[in-house]
Write an enzyme that holds these catalytic residues in place. Sequence first.
Site, PDB file in Angstrom:
ATOM      1  N   ILE A 231       0.835  -1.194   0.000  1.00  0.00           N
ATOM      2  CA  ILE A 231       0.000   0.000   0.000  1.00  0.00           C
ATOM      3  C   ILE A 231       0.871   1.245   0.000  1.00  0.00           C
ATOM      4  CG2 ILE A 231      -1.741   1.284   1.314  1.00  0.00           C
ATOM      5  CD1 ILE A 231      -2.702  -1.409   2.412  1.00  0.00           C
ATOM      6  N   HIS A 232       0.560   2.157  -0.893  1.00  0.00           N
ATOM      7  CA  HIS A 232       1.252   3.443  -0.969  1.00  0.00           C
ATOM      8  C   HIS A 232       1.004   4.226   0.330  1.00  0.00           C
ATOM      9  CE1 HIS A 232       2.097   7.553  -2.360  1.00  0.00           C
ATOM     10  NE2 HIS A 232       2.724   7.026  -3.398  1.00  0.00           N
TER      11      HIS A 232
END
Length: 341
Positions: A231-232
Amino acid sequence: MDRLVLRPAAYSDLPAVERIAGASPVGVTSLPRSRDKLFDKIASSQASLAADVSGCGEESYFFVLEREQDREVVGTSAIVASAGFSEPFYNYRNETLTHASRELGIHHRVHVLTLCHDLTGATLLTSFVLDPAYKQGDTPDLLSRARMLFIAAHRQRFADHVVSEMLGLCEDDGHAPFWDSVGRHFFGIDYPLAEFYCGVKGRSFIAELLPQHPIYVPLLPREAQEAIGQIHPFSRLPCEILLREGFETERYVDIFDAGAVVQARTEEIRTIATHSRATVVAHPPGADGGQYLVGNLDLPGFRAILTEAAFDSERGEVWLSEPDMQSLRVGAGDSVILAPL
């Protein structure tokens, strides 16, 4: 303390929404950097709020978080009633294939990604973007979880499952490990352009160009393998909120950057499972209470706030202050929907 209210986006919000979209990282396709598409997003939401709906269809609902004292928009979030209503909603499904040979005594399990549209028809949460100045404290819960109150208040409009795509690993220069190792070979374009096309043209081109055969993960470069399900930093906050709401991950990932896709049964989402409806009573001086998400039951005029309120579940009554009632545009005797923070 700023008084914040979540409400449906209006056409007058377009400049603020453009500003928020422009400050979002590459990959947030639900807020494309296109004035026309953002206008269409608001128009679609307005039409959906005005429609007489008895089931889950093509409707979408776009909200803004407004600072009431100066009407400044500080965040956005949205709901798509049925993902892939007009075209399949594609993801990669994490699977394991078994390769075995009795003669050689080999039994080997291999991680693969299979293109699918299993989540087509699920309700989709999108467009969570919040001004960095408001990311501390409980404001993010209001921006994200007020959507669950809206779903609970108008349950017939939404599906039995809810999903949300998290932005995967990508860099400011447009480099995305998974895309560069997979998608680029079939599309011949870089990650930012692919995401832009997805935001303004839809996803139909995906099926035309992506391979239909499973992708064998061990054959990918290590950087791409390590990006699967990650996940960014931009999506960590909304993801944490949804995980606390009972959403689960690991089964599906995004087709562009392999970011995690979270999902939950609608009735098991924490805010929906614990919500109540109550009659508003004017807040008596000195009444003790707790922190609640509170929304009105007006479909086109939906408004939600986060406030301290005293709730009597046995009597079905909630005590709200005069400023709270003004923010929600309700009065004593009206019904509201609420859930504990």
